[in-house]
Design a protein around this motif. Structure first.
Motif, PDB file in Angstrom:
ATOM      1  N   TRP A 147     -66.540  49.039   3.486  1.00 17.32           N
ATOM      2  CA  TRP A 147     -65.732  50.485   3.452  1.00 17.32           C
ATOM      3  C   TRP A 147     -64.659  50.131   4.486  1.00 17.32           C
ATOM      4  O   TRP A 147     -64.771  49.919   5.537  1.00 17.32           O
ATOM      5  N   PRO A 148     -63.491  50.434   4.140  1.00 13.08           N
ATOM      6  CA  PRO A 148     -62.961  50.674   2.688  1.00 13.08           C
ATOM      7  C   PRO A 148     -63.335  49.530   1.667  1.00 13.08           C
ATOM      8  O   PRO A 148     -63.473  48.519   2.076  1.00 13.08           O
ATOM      9  N   LEU A 149     -63.015  50.198   0.629  1.00  6.30           N
ATOM     10  CA  LEU A 149     -63.457  49.168  -0.675  1.00  6.30           C
ATOM     11  C   LEU A 149     -62.375  48.127  -0.636  1.00  6.30           C
ATOM     12  O   LEU A 149     -61.267  48.418  -0.225  1.00  6.30           O
ATOM     13  N   PRO A 150     -62.665  46.866  -1.257  1.00  5.99           N
ATOM     14  CA  PRO A 150     -61.938  45.590  -1.222  1.00  5.99           C
ATOM     15  C   PRO A 150     -60.691  46.203  -1.973  1.00  5.99           C
ATOM     16  O   PRO A 150     -60.641  46.912  -2.862  1.00  5.99           O
ATOM     17  N   LYS A 151     -59.315  45.801  -1.561  1.00  5.87           N
ATOM     18  CA  LYS A 151     -58.021  46.315  -2.252  1.00  5.87           C
ATOM     19  C   LYS A 151     -57.888  45.704  -3.400  1.00  5.87           C
ATOM     20  O   LYS A 151     -57.187  46.199  -4.319  1.00  5.87           O
ATOM     21  N   ASP A 152     -58.643  44.654  -4.035  1.00  4.23           N
ATOM     22  CA  ASP A 152     -58.474  44.077  -5.339  1.00  4.23           C
ATOM     23  C   ASP A 152     -59.194  44.772  -6.567  1.00  4.23           C
ATOM     24  O   ASP A 152     -59.430  44.040  -7.591  1.00  4.23           O
ATOM     25  N   LEU A 153     -59.963  45.709  -5.983  1.00  2.00           N
ATOM     26  CA  LEU A 153     -60.924  46.399  -7.089  1.00  2.00           C
ATOM     27  C   LEU A 153     -60.094  47.201  -7.904  1.00  2.00           C
ATOM     28  O   LEU A 153     -59.104  47.838  -7.429  1.00  2.00           O
ATOM     29  N   ASN A 154     -60.578  47.628  -9.227  1.00  2.00           N
ATOM     30  CA  ASN A 154     -59.725  48.503 -10.097  1.00  2.00           C
ATOM     31  C   ASN A 154     -60.638  49.382 -10.897  1.00  2.00           C
ATOM     32  O   ASN A 154     -61.992  49.005 -10.979  1.00  2.00           O
ATOM     33  N   ASN A 155     -60.155  50.146 -11.639  1.00  2.00           N
ATOM     34  CA  ASN A 155     -60.848  51.139 -12.218  1.00  2.00           C
ATOM     35  C   ASN A 155     -60.042  52.091 -12.957  1.00  2.00           C
ATOM     36  O   ASN A 155     -58.668  52.250 -12.642  1.00  2.00           O
ATOM     37  N   HIS A 156     -60.469  52.873 -13.880  1.00  2.00           N
ATOM     38  CA  HIS A 156     -59.728  54.357 -14.229  1.00  2.00           C
ATOM     39  C   HIS A 156     -59.692  55.170 -13.133  1.00  2.00           C
ATOM     40  O   HIS A 156     -60.849  55.399 -12.444  1.00  2.00           O
ATOM     41  N   PRO A 157     -58.516  55.773 -13.039  1.00  2.00           N
ATOM     42  CA  PRO A 157     -58.677  56.731 -11.736  1.00  2.00           C
ATOM     43  C   PRO A 157     -59.651  57.870 -11.717  1.00  2.00           C
ATOM     44  O   PRO A 157     -59.875  58.614 -10.487  1.00  2.00           O
ATOM     45  N   ARG A 158     -60.109  57.992 -12.859  1.00  2.00           N
ATOM     46  CA  ARG A 158     -61.206  59.272 -12.930  1.00  2.00           C
ATOM     47  C   ARG A 158     -62.361  59.095 -11.937  1.00  2.00           C
ATOM     48  O   ARG A 158     -62.998  60.028 -11.664  1.00  2.00           O
ATOM     49  N   ALA A 159     -62.444  57.899 -11.935  1.00  2.00           N
ATOM     50  CA  ALA A 159     -63.725  57.472 -10.941  1.00  2.00           C
ATOM     51  C   ALA A 159     -63.573  58.018  -9.357  1.00  2.00           C
ATOM     52  O   ALA A 159     -64.631  57.976  -8.624  1.00  2.00           O
ATOM     53  N   ALA A 160     -62.330  58.117  -9.141  1.00  2.00           N
ATOM     54  CA  ALA A 160     -62.011  58.605  -7.705  1.00  2.00           C
ATOM     55  C   ALA A 160     -61.335  59.929  -7.688  1.00  2.00           C
ATOM     56  O   ALA A 160     -61.220  60.594  -6.613  1.00  2.00           O
ATOM     57  N   ALA A 161     -60.716  60.520  -8.964  1.00  2.00           N
ATOM     58  CA  ALA A 161     -59.761  61.319  -8.809  1.00  2.00           C
ATOM     59  C   ALA A 161     -59.832  62.217 -10.198  1.00  2.00           C
ATOM     60  O   ALA A 161     -58.598  62.446 -10.910  1.00  2.00           O
ATOM     61  N   ASN A 162     -61.074  62.967 -10.188  1.00  2.00           N
ATOM     62  CA  ASN A 162     -61.126  63.792 -11.414  1.00  2.00           C
ATOM     63  C   ASN A 162     -60.946  65.406 -10.948  1.00  2.00           C
ATOM     64  O   ASN A 162     -60.430  66.115 -11.522  1.00  2.00           O
ATOM     65  N   TYR A 163     -62.235  65.660 -10.111  1.00  2.00           N
ATOM     66  CA  TYR A 163     -62.180  66.995  -9.776  1.00  2.00           C
ATOM     67  C   TYR A 163     -61.227  67.470  -9.039  1.00  2.00           C
ATOM     68  O   TYR A 163     -60.620  68.728  -9.180  1.00  2.00           O
ATOM     69  N   THR A 164     -60.727  66.993  -8.198  1.00  2.00           N
ATOM     70  CA  THR A 164     -59.552  67.304  -7.177  1.00  2.00           C
ATOM     71  C   THR A 164     -58.165  67.292  -8.207  1.00  2.00           C
ATOM     72  O   THR A 164     -57.263  68.049  -7.900  1.00  2.00           O
ATOM     73  N   LYS A 165     -58.236  66.444  -9.226  1.00  2.00           N
ATOM     74  CA  LYS A 165     -56.980  66.697  -9.916  1.00  2.00           C
ATOM     75  C   LYS A 165     -57.015  67.992 -10.827  1.00  2.00           C
ATOM     76  O   LYS A 165     -56.195  68.689 -10.794  1.00  2.00           O
ATOM     77  N   PHE A 166     -58.254  68.212 -11.184  1.00  2.00           N
ATOM     78  CA  PHE A 166     -58.690  69.751 -11.857  1.00  2.00           C
ATOM     79  C   PHE A 166     -58.043  70.780 -11.017  1.00  2.00           C
ATOM     80  O   PHE A 166     -57.644  71.642 -11.486  1.00  2.00           O
ATOM     81  N   LEU A 167     -58.690  70.740  -9.654  1.00  2.00           N
ATOM     82  CA  LEU A 167     -58.147  71.757  -8.693  1.00  2.00           C
ATOM     83  C   LEU A 167     -56.772  71.852  -8.565  1.00  2.00           C
ATOM     84  O   LEU A 167     -56.126  72.966  -8.668  1.00  2.00           O
ATOM     85  N   ARG A 168     -56.136  70.531  -8.619  1.00  2.00           N
ATOM     86  CA  ARG A 168     -54.549  70.671  -8.239  1.00  2.00           C
ATOM     87  C   ARG A 168     -53.868  71.175  -9.329  1.00  2.00           C
ATOM     88  O   ARG A 168     -52.787  71.932  -9.129  1.00  2.00           O
ATOM     89  N   LYS A 169     -54.124  70.507 -10.575  1.00  3.09           N
ATOM     90  CA  LYS A 169     -53.305  70.628 -11.543  1.00  3.09           C
ATOM     91  C   LYS A 169     -53.558  72.146 -12.376  1.00  3.09           C
ATOM     92  O   LYS A 169     -52.537  72.855 -12.444  1.00  3.09           O
ATOM     93  N   TRP A 170     -54.563  72.559 -12.704  1.00  3.64           N
ATOM     94  CA  TRP A 170     -55.312  73.427 -13.375  1.00  3.64           C
ATOM     95  C   TRP A 170     -55.246  74.871 -12.589  1.00  3.64           C
ATOM     96  O   TRP A 170     -54.921  75.833 -13.055  1.00  3.64           O
ATOM     97  N   VAL A 171     -55.596  74.844 -11.320  1.00  2.53           N
ATOM     98  CA  VAL A 171     -55.711  75.896 -10.480  1.00  2.53           C
ATOM     99  C   VAL A 171     -54.452  76.203  -9.730  1.00  2.53           C
ATOM    100  O   VAL A 171     -53.698  77.160  -9.858  1.00  2.53           O
ATOM    101  N   ARG A 172     -54.241  75.293  -8.639  1.00  3.38           N
ATOM    102  CA  ARG A 172     -52.844  75.539  -7.630  1.00  3.38           C
ATOM    103  C   ARG A 172     -51.776  75.465  -8.140  1.00  3.38           C
ATOM    104  O   ARG A 172     -50.918  76.396  -8.188  1.00  3.38           O
ATOM    105  N   GLU A 173     -51.336  74.341  -9.181  1.00  2.00           N
ATOM    106  CA  GLU A 173     -50.004  74.374  -9.698  1.00  2.00           C
ATOM    107  C   GLU A 173     -50.065  75.210 -10.955  1.00  2.00           C
ATOM    108  O   GLU A 173     -48.807  75.667 -11.224  1.00  2.00           O
ATOM    109  N   ARG A 174     -50.783  74.971 -11.840  1.00  2.00           N
ATOM    110  CA  ARG A 174     -50.716  75.856 -13.417  1.00  2.00           C
ATOM    111  C   ARG A 174     -51.060  77.154 -13.059  1.00  2.00           C
ATOM    112  O   ARG A 174     -50.591  78.100 -13.756  1.00  2.00           O
ATOM    113  N   GLY A 175     -51.905  77.538 -12.137  1.00  2.00           N
ATOM    114  CA  GLY A 175     -52.478  78.697 -12.334  1.00  2.00           C
ATOM    115  C   GLY A 175     -53.232  79.396 -13.318  1.00  2.00           C
ATOM    116  O   GLY A 175     -53.228  80.557 -13.707  1.00  2.00           O
TER     117      GLY A 175
END
Length: 500
Positions: free
Chosen positions: A375-403
């Motif tokens: 930790w931090p994870l090796p910089k050469d790892l890849n993935n779909h961003p949902r593995a790190a950024a799904n719930y926070t995207k939901f809170l940011r986009k659907w609640v705070r920004e779109r209301g």
């Protein structure tokens, strides 16, 4: 004055079951929430969380990243419980033993992986099953277990193995029908009968990833409704945002009608318009993938290189050489196409839907799943961003920004909805997803003004922002926005039938 182990002071406390929403102090002793009060209280550790939201930790019903590095990234997304329920695992006892021996930052659990039992039965040359997703991915090129109907003798063995997994504490049955399209209705009926017998759900990736009749995803959902009606088994429709593709409106109508008639059908969705799986899977058959999914070749991305495909020939070569490799498929373009955004909203905002991730483990440059503890994870790892950024995207986009929904409703979708889907057959879920005295101290504290995803398809390996504190069973996994690399407080979540 009593002194608690941890006190969270002056935060906006939200409980999605009682609809409590106000400024309170929260006292935690051991692994339990002990008090929620306006009174001044003290603790061994005190955190002033003025201006922050304090709520139950999120519960992912559909997490394939069941290892320490994945858990650490998930914690920054607000997760406190990660469950592998779609693919499941097998043997169940080996899965739980492995997690316990290694330790986990988050609570963990799995369904009985029907796919493993089928692989072992119909391709016995692959050896004894091990609870490792890579085993399934590397076997996608074998046609016996994926394309053939089981004989009566094979089906009997499969069902015996599945039942053994249920007895060992599997949380329902994971039915990856989309990867094993050769399995027929008789086999499905046998699985649903077992699920009903043990009062556990089935978690299904539908058989056909297609908008084309007659073998469409719509037809598969109708079949699931029939199985629920015939057996009474709880029937959970996995990631219906992606398997529905552009047919989500009629599928929504079928589910709504079935639920209105009292059938035990539940749903989940992630908040991205792109999926992610093994490139060798049957649903990625290159002969008709563009027509079935209504996509083009450059909508497919090889995860280990993070490069889009340009031609059918390039895709076929990659699929043939390494069927175990992970691929991203963009089935909606919700950021540019308003209609695609509308289609995603249907699944994400449907009443009772649980927000999930379907996140895979992180992928090394050679295509294998990363299992290290750096930790931090090796910089050469890849993935779909949902593995790190799904719930926070939901809170940011659907609640705070779109209301478009409230903080209360968003938190409910990320936590309590999952617990409600499971708790009839998983007693420990009755103590989770609630911010109340006596409940498990799986608690998160986040800043509503800054919470959001940082991971993107170009740069997925970024921890989400805004999670100030994440406690699992009363222990800090994240404290003051910093990961505690020594924290492994996760506990097993098992079905009620467990006799160990």
């Amino acid at each position: 004055m009593k002194k608690y182990d941890v006190v969270l002071k002056n935060g906006r406390v939200i409980d999605p079951e009682t609809y409590l929403d106000g400024i309170y102090n929260v006292g935690i002793s051991g692994s339990r929430i002990e008090v929620i009060t306006n009174d001044d209280i003290s603790g061994e550790i005190e955190k002033d969380v003025t201006g922050k939201i304090v709520c139950p930790g999120f519960i992912d019903l559909h997490s394939h990243g069941m290892n320490i590095p994945s858990n650490r990234m998930q914690a920054f997304d607000g997760l406190t419980t990660a469950l592998e329920l779609e693919a499941g695992c097998y043997p169940i006892s080996a899965f739980y033993d492995k997690c316990e021996s290694e330790g986990r930052p988050l609570n963990y659990g799995a369904s009985v992986g029907w796919g493993w039992t089928r692989l072992n039965t119909m391709n016995p040359e692959t050896g004894e099953p091990v609870p490792d997703l890579g085993m399934l991915f590397s076997s996608f090129g074998l046609s016996e277990w994926t394309k053939n109907a089981a004989t009566d003798e094979e089906l009997e063995k499969i069902l015996v193995m599945v039942e053994q997994g249920l007895k060992e504490g599997g949380i329902g049955i994971g039915v990856i029908h989309g990867y094993v399209p050769g399995a027929g209705p008789k086999e499905m009926y046998g699985l649903w009968k077992l699920a009903a017998k043990y009062n556990q759900p089935t978690f299904t990736h539908i058989q056909n990833l297609s908008v084309l009749e007659p073998n469409s995803g719509f037809g598969n959902v109708v079949e699931l409704v029939g199985l629920a009606g015939a057996t009474g088994a709880k029937t959970h429709l996995c990631h219906w945002n992606s398997t529905s593709l552009r047919s989500i409106e009629p599928i929504r109508d079928v589910v709504q009608e079935a639920q209105g008639r009292g059938l035990p059908i539940t749903t989940e969705a992630y908040v991205w318009g792109a999926g992610n799986s093994g490139i060798g899977a049957e649903e990625f058959d290159p002969e008709d993938i563009r027509e079935r999914l209504q996509i083009d070749w450059n909508d497919l991305t090889l995860v280990k290189t993070n490069k889009d495909f340009d031609t059918k020939e390039e895709f076929v070569t990659a699929r043939t050489e390494h069927p175990e490799d992970s691929v991203i498929v963009h089935f909606l373009n919700e950021d540019k196409d308003p209609h695609d955004a509308y289609l995603l909203d249907i699944s994400v905002l449907y009443p009772g839907t649980a927000i999930c991730t379907d996140g895979l483990p992180w992928v090394a440059p050679n295509g294998t799943f990363y299992e290290g503890t750096e930790w931090p994870l090796p910089k050469d790892l890849n993935n779909h961003p949902r593995a790190a950024a799904n719930y926070t995207k939901f809170l940011r986009k659907w609640v705070r920004e779109r209301g478009i929904i409230s903080w209360m409703e968003a938190i409910r979708r990320c936590s309590l909805n999952s617990a409600l889907i499971l708790e009839d057959g998983v007693p420990s879920m009755k103590k989770k997803a609630r911010l109340q005295p006596g409940m498990d101290a799986d608690v998160i504290v986040f800043d509503p003004e800054t919470v959001g995803e940082k991971g993107t398809f170009v740069e997925p390996l970024q921890t989400s922002q805004g999670m100030q504190h994440v406690l699992v069973n009363g222990s800090f996994v994240i404290e003051d926005e910093e990961l505690n690399v020594n924290a492994l407080p996760g506990k097993a979540v098992r079905g009620a039938q467990y006799e160990g």
